[in-house]
Design an enzyme around this catalytic site. Sequence first.
Site, PDB file in Angstrom:
ATOM      1  N   ASN A  79      29.815  58.519  22.673  1.00 55.72           N
ATOM      2  CA  ASN A  79      30.915  58.657  21.719  1.00 55.72           C
ATOM      3  C   ASN A  79      31.947  59.561  22.404  1.00 55.72           C
ATOM      4  OD1 ASN A  79      32.614  59.365  19.654  1.00 55.72           O
ATOM      5  ND2 ASN A  79      31.001  60.025  18.233  1.00 55.72           N
ATOM      6  N   ARG A 112      30.835  54.042  20.819  1.00 59.38           N
ATOM      7  CA  ARG A 112      31.710  54.083  19.658  1.00 59.38           C
ATOM      8  C   ARG A 112      33.122  53.803  20.171  1.00 59.38           C
ATOM      9  NH1 ARG A 112      33.848  59.408  16.506  1.00 59.38           N
ATOM     10  NH2 ARG A 112      35.196  58.308  15.072  1.00 59.38           N
ATOM     11  N   HIS A 156      36.599  55.822  11.043  1.00 58.71           N
ATOM     12  CA  HIS A 156      35.336  56.498  10.699  1.00 58.71           C
ATOM     13  C   HIS A 156      34.326  55.525  10.095  1.00 58.71           C
ATOM     14  CE1 HIS A 156      37.791  60.441  10.476  1.00 58.71           C
ATOM     15  NE2 HIS A 156      37.106  60.421  11.605  1.00 58.71           N
ATOM     16  N   LEU A 201      34.762  64.780   6.622  1.00 61.45           N
ATOM     17  CA  LEU A 201      35.666  65.886   6.953  1.00 61.45           C
ATOM     18  C   LEU A 201      35.220  66.535   8.260  1.00 61.45           C
ATOM     19  CD1 LEU A 201      35.911  67.517   3.381  1.00 61.45           C
ATOM     20  CD2 LEU A 201      37.258  65.631   4.332  1.00 61.45           C
ATOM     21  N   GLY A 202      35.864  66.144   9.348  1.00 59.56           N
ATOM     22  CA  GLY A 202      35.582  66.755  10.650  1.00 59.56           C
ATOM     23  C   GLY A 202      36.907  67.138  11.271  1.00 59.56           C
ATOM     24  N   ARG A 209      46.111  66.852  13.346  1.00 57.77           N
ATOM     25  CA  ARG A 209      46.947  65.717  12.933  1.00 57.77           C
ATOM     26  C   ARG A 209      47.499  65.960  11.536  1.00 57.77           C
ATOM     27  NH1 ARG A 209      42.527  61.191  13.949  1.00 57.77           N
ATOM     28  NH2 ARG A 209      41.312  62.785  14.996  1.00 57.77           N
ATOM     29  N   GLY A 223      31.341  67.608  10.191  1.00 57.31           N
ATOM     30  CA  GLY A 223      31.275  69.059  10.423  1.00 57.31           C
ATOM     31  C   GLY A 223      31.703  69.919   9.243  1.00 57.31           C
ATOM     32  N   ILE A 224      32.918  69.723   8.742  1.00 57.85           N
ATOM     33  CA  ILE A 224      33.425  70.545   7.638  1.00 57.85           C
ATOM     34  C   ILE A 224      32.730  70.151   6.327  1.00 57.85           C
ATOM     35  CG2 ILE A 224      35.486  71.112   6.288  1.00 57.85           C
ATOM     36  CD1 ILE A 224      37.154  70.560   8.842  1.00 57.85           C
ATOM     37  N   GLU A 256      26.528  58.603  13.347  1.00 61.89           N
ATOM     38  CA  GLU A 256      27.216  57.417  13.878  1.00 61.89           C
ATOM     39  C   GLU A 256      26.406  56.760  14.989  1.00 61.89           C
ATOM     40  OE1 GLU A 256      30.342  60.160  14.449  1.00 61.89           O
ATOM     41  OE2 GLU A 256      31.766  59.021  13.248  1.00 61.89           O
TER      42      GLU A 256
HETATM   43  P1  ADP Z   1      34.597  65.805  15.273  1.00 58.23           P
HETATM   44  O1  ADP Z   1      33.288  65.043  15.426  1.00 58.23           O
HETATM   45  O2  ADP Z   1      35.651  65.048  14.498  1.00 58.23           O
HETATM   46  O3  ADP Z   1      35.107  66.423  16.537  1.00 58.23           O
HETATM   47  P2  ADP Z   1      33.006  67.579  13.618  1.00 58.23           P
HETATM   48  O4  ADP Z   1      32.509  66.590  12.610  1.00 58.23           O
HETATM   49  O5  ADP Z   1      32.053  68.123  14.610  1.00 58.23           O
HETATM   50  O6  ADP Z   1      34.310  67.056  14.336  1.00 58.23           O
HETATM   51  O7  ADP Z   1      33.633  68.805  12.770  1.00 58.23           O
HETATM   52  C1  ADP Z   1      34.272  69.861  13.414  1.00 58.23           C
HETATM   53  C2  ADP Z   1      34.793  70.810  12.343  1.00 58.23           C
HETATM   54  O8  ADP Z   1      33.683  71.301  11.577  1.00 58.23           O
HETATM   55  C3  ADP Z   1      35.517  72.024  12.916  1.00 58.23           C
HETATM   56  O9  ADP Z   1      36.718  72.261  12.202  1.00 58.23           O
HETATM   57  C4  ADP Z   1      34.533  73.136  12.651  1.00 58.23           C
HETATM   58  O10 ADP Z   1      35.140  74.396  12.475  1.00 58.23           O
HETATM   59  C5  ADP Z   1      33.897  72.682  11.362  1.00 58.23           C
HETATM   60  N1  ADP Z   1      32.653  73.412  11.121  1.00 58.23           N
HETATM   61  C6  ADP Z   1      31.520  73.374  11.826  1.00 58.23           C
HETATM   62  N2  ADP Z   1      30.619  74.267  11.333  1.00 58.23           N
HETATM   63  C7  ADP Z   1      31.219  74.901  10.282  1.00 58.23           C
HETATM   64  C8  ADP Z   1      30.839  75.916   9.369  1.00 58.23           C
HETATM   65  N3  ADP Z   1      29.646  76.485   9.419  1.00 58.23           N
HETATM   66  N4  ADP Z   1      31.736  76.299   8.429  1.00 58.23           N
HETATM   67  C9  ADP Z   1      32.959  75.734   8.359  1.00 58.23           C
HETATM   68  N5  ADP Z   1      33.378  74.753   9.195  1.00 58.23           N
HETATM   69  C10 ADP Z   1      32.531  74.346  10.146  1.00 58.23           C
END
Ligand code: ADP
Length: 393
Positions: free
Chosen positions: A9, A94, A182, A210-211, A242, A329-330, A380
């Site tokens: 990915n 991906r 997504h 929410l990432g 973005r 992540g978020i 994913e």
């Molecule tokens: P991507 O795969 O789109 O790069 P992720 O799904 O890994 O992103 O999400 C990354 C986001 O998740 C970042 O903004 C990060 O700060 C947030 N994040 C990860 N752990 C935490 C946490 N414990 N509290 C708040 N936000 C978090």
Amino acid sequence: MTGVFLILNAGSSSLKFAVHEARAPSAPPLLRGKISGLGTRPVFSAQDRTGADIDAGALTALEPHARHETLIADLLPWLACATRDRPLLAVGHRVVHGGRLFEAPVLISPDVLRQLETLAPLAPLHQPHNLAAIHAVTTWRPEIPQVACFDTSFHRSQARLAELFALPRDLTEEGVLRYGFHGLSYEYIASILPDHLGERASGRVLVAHLGNGSSICALKGRKSAATSMGFTALDGLMMGCRCGTLDPGVILYLMQARGMAAADIEKLLYTQSGLLGVSGISNDMQVLQASDDPHAKEAIDLYCYRAACSLAGLLPSVGGLDAIVFTAGIGEKSALVRRLICGHLSWLGVALDETANARNATSVSAAGSKVPVLVLPTNEEAIVARACDSLLL
Ligand code: ADP
């Protein structure tokens, strides 16, 4: 010895990978990991099936500012070595944009690759990196079959109205449509919903991915009915860097009043906006939550307000609300973001259990909430492994 699939990915700032046993896509991967900080200071990390860290060997000292292709070329032999005697059956990728051409996973051929290259301008931050990973594997082991799985495919179940822009018809016919992204994440969540919601799983479920990239998908019957992202992955929610939905008049203003060129506007909207632009501090939610700067707070508040508006705006596409799922992540880790978003939705009867929410429990809604609220980790890579299984075995 069971053969394995390598799943790649390749994003703009990180390269995630996983090794899955063939015919066992739902089992945890044999190993998974990522190289983060691509383009600046790459850092490698990987864990085995038990979650224990794996020794990085030669990958501890990755060259700063190394190109994606170089890092992938370094990673591939390491992965082959780490999976030892298990034969590599295929590599699954991906791929962000499949446009109208690809409604399902596909075995990659030179023709497919050429078609995917034509879609690169629609996802300038992602598609070139996805394609670089495919090229790197071809150079490394040209005989290995490669499979592409698209973030857009899952949304092809949408009704025509959900896909249309209010633009002249010739543009629609040319393919200027809302594709959505997504999709691998939403497909995974849709696949596990019955385990958590029983019969409600087939109802009207809003999933918030929410990432760094963020979007919402309205599911009905576990299929995509509408989503917040559109023609490109720039639309919809405010994201890490973005802007999300923007009055198109702002782009005309940037061109006409500020004399900005397309490339500069692209950079502004894709890499300098969102949480980063509003806070002036970081695109990283964790960093912003730890900050006491009022601009960090405003960025988080705006992120949550706009996510709630988008979520509510998708309700007409499914005609109601049976559950909300937070993921990525978020969505999985930020109790604050879930609390703020659900706070804007209290008029829909959404209520959180603060204790469950604070510990990122699977079910975070209060006993009296009209709408169940869940936190479900996405996967994913499992969807890509399933596609490798069904296309190759
Ligand atoms: P991507 O795969 O789109 O790069 P992720 O799904 O890994 O992103 O999400 C990354 C986001 O998740 C970042 O903004 C990060 O700060 C947030 N994040 C990860 N752990 C935490 C946490 N414990 N509290 C708040 N936000 C978090």
